[in-house]
Structures are given as C-alpha cells and as structure tokens.
Design an enzyme around this catalytic site. Structure first.
Site: not given
Length: 245
Positions: A21, A23, A194
């Site tokens: 991922d 961001d 996250d």
C-alpha cells in the site's frame, strides 16, 4: 539475487508477489491530501472547499464509510482544468518536494529487499494512479503501480472513476488481474498495509505485514497472527515537519 528476508508462514518459502500500500504505509502521509495542499501552495486552488472535502474524506475513511466515487467526483474539481502536460510537471515537482521527505527509511529497505530478490513488486493504492505511479517509480524504483483510474475526456479528467476502483474489495479485484497475468494465487502474496480498509486483501493474501496499523487492523493482526511493524521518520525529519518539538 539476494534472498527476501521473510518467508511465508504457511509454506516456509519466499513470497512470489509483494504488494505495498502507499499512503501511511510507504510514506508518512496521505498523498491525495498532500496533493491538494500542493495545489493551494502553487496558487492553482484558492477555494477552501477542497480542504473541507478532504477532512470529510479522512473522517469517513477512518470510519470505513467512505464513498470513493463521490469523493473523487468532488475532490477532482481542484485539478480537472489542468491539461496533461501541466499536471505531469506539477506532480513531478510535488513528488520530489513533498512526498520524498515522507518516505519511511524502513520502507526503502523493504522495497530494496523485494526488488533485489527479483520478486515481482507492486504498489497498490486507493489514491489516483497519476499520483501513485510517479511516487512508485521516482522514489522506490517500482514500475508496477496500481491506483484509481480517472476518466479523461479531451485530455482532461472528468472526476468519474474508470473501471474498478482500487479501494476495499476493489483492491482484491485489481490484484486478481495481476495474479492471473503471473499465474500466481493470493496465497503467494505478501501484503504491506496500515489500514482497516485493506482488510479484504489482507485476509486474502498469503501473509500480511501491518505497518503502524489503525486499531481495527491491529486487532485483526493479533487475531490472525500477522506481523506488526512500527516504522518512523528520522527524528530530524519529524522536527523539520513540525511533528516533534
């Protein structure tokens, strides 16, 4: 080639595909929000509505209730009038000046390990592809990048999403296309994320590493035995960004 330093628990073999991922996983921030602030900084956007749109997006994203199509339709008003050449130049400068300082040192090392091992490596993000691809290429040397595609008409974005958005279940669908191309299965995938919004892919992947996970993802990581990683920017960078006194 160097061996990748993490084996898949189920097979005791290295992953066949590694997915990051973007961001708050590879970088300490949200590239879409930062991009909007860059447009304000450059004087391209003056209406404060786009900051309000982003605040509402971050609230809904954290709650797991974000309507990604509605958000893109509203937020893209900040750059829909930019032609492709102007957009490309702005994005390149943005990546160098605003995103590069936010790259976690640990992210650089894990990506280096992935690339050095010869394992196919992808960045898969819910940010728009015109941001995701340059960040992946310029800062990590990753050519395989997937983000949300926006429709273009006569060289300008319309604000409508083209195809399947790489968000929530959409990430699973977009990655399925990649797996079919390589002849791999989800069990072969190592995923770094996250966020709770990535739980569909986190559960589908062979193994997941949770980077500074939000509370929902952390709880699932503990239940599922996923690896939890704490990544930080260097102290001097945190101070420069005003994150530390």
């Amino acid at each position: 080639m160097a061996a990748f330093p993490l084996l898949m628990p189920a097979t005791k073999l290295p992953p066949k595909l590694i997915v990051f991922d973007l961001d708050k996983t590879l970088i300490a921030g949200n590239s879409t929000v930062l991009w909007t602030e860059w447009l304000y900084e450059k004087g391209i956007v003056k209406d404060p509505i786009y900051r309000q749109i982003n605040r509402e997006m971050e609230r809904d994203y954290a709650a797991g209730t974000l309507d990604i199509a509605a958000y893109e339709r509203k937020q893209s008003g900040a750059f829909r009038r930019l032609d492709e050449a102007t957009l490309t130049k702005l994005v390149s400068e943005f990546v160098k000046k605003r995103i590069a300082p936010l790259v976690y040192p640990e992210a650089k090392q894990w990506v280096k390990n992935a690339v050095s091992s010869g394992t196919p490596t992808y960045v898969l993000s819910a940010s728009t592809s015109f941001l995701v691809a340059p960040v992946a290429r310029m800062l990590f040397g990753i050519e395989n990048a997937i983000g949300i595609e926006l429709e273009r008409v006569d060289g300008f974005f319309t604000g409508e999403i083209a195809g399947i958005p790489s968000y929530e279940e959409g990430k699973v669908e977009r990655l399925q296309e990649v797996l079919a191309m390589h002849g791999f299965a989800f069990a072969d995938v190592l995923f770094f994320t996250d966020s709770r919004t990535d739980l569909p892919l986190a559960r589908a992947a062979g193994f997941t590493c949770c980077v500074n996970p939000d509370p929902v993802l952390l709880a699932e990581a503990r239940r599922s035995g996923w690896r939890v990683l704490k990544w930080e920017l260097p102290l001097r960078t945190q101070i420069a960004l005003g994150q530390k006194a």
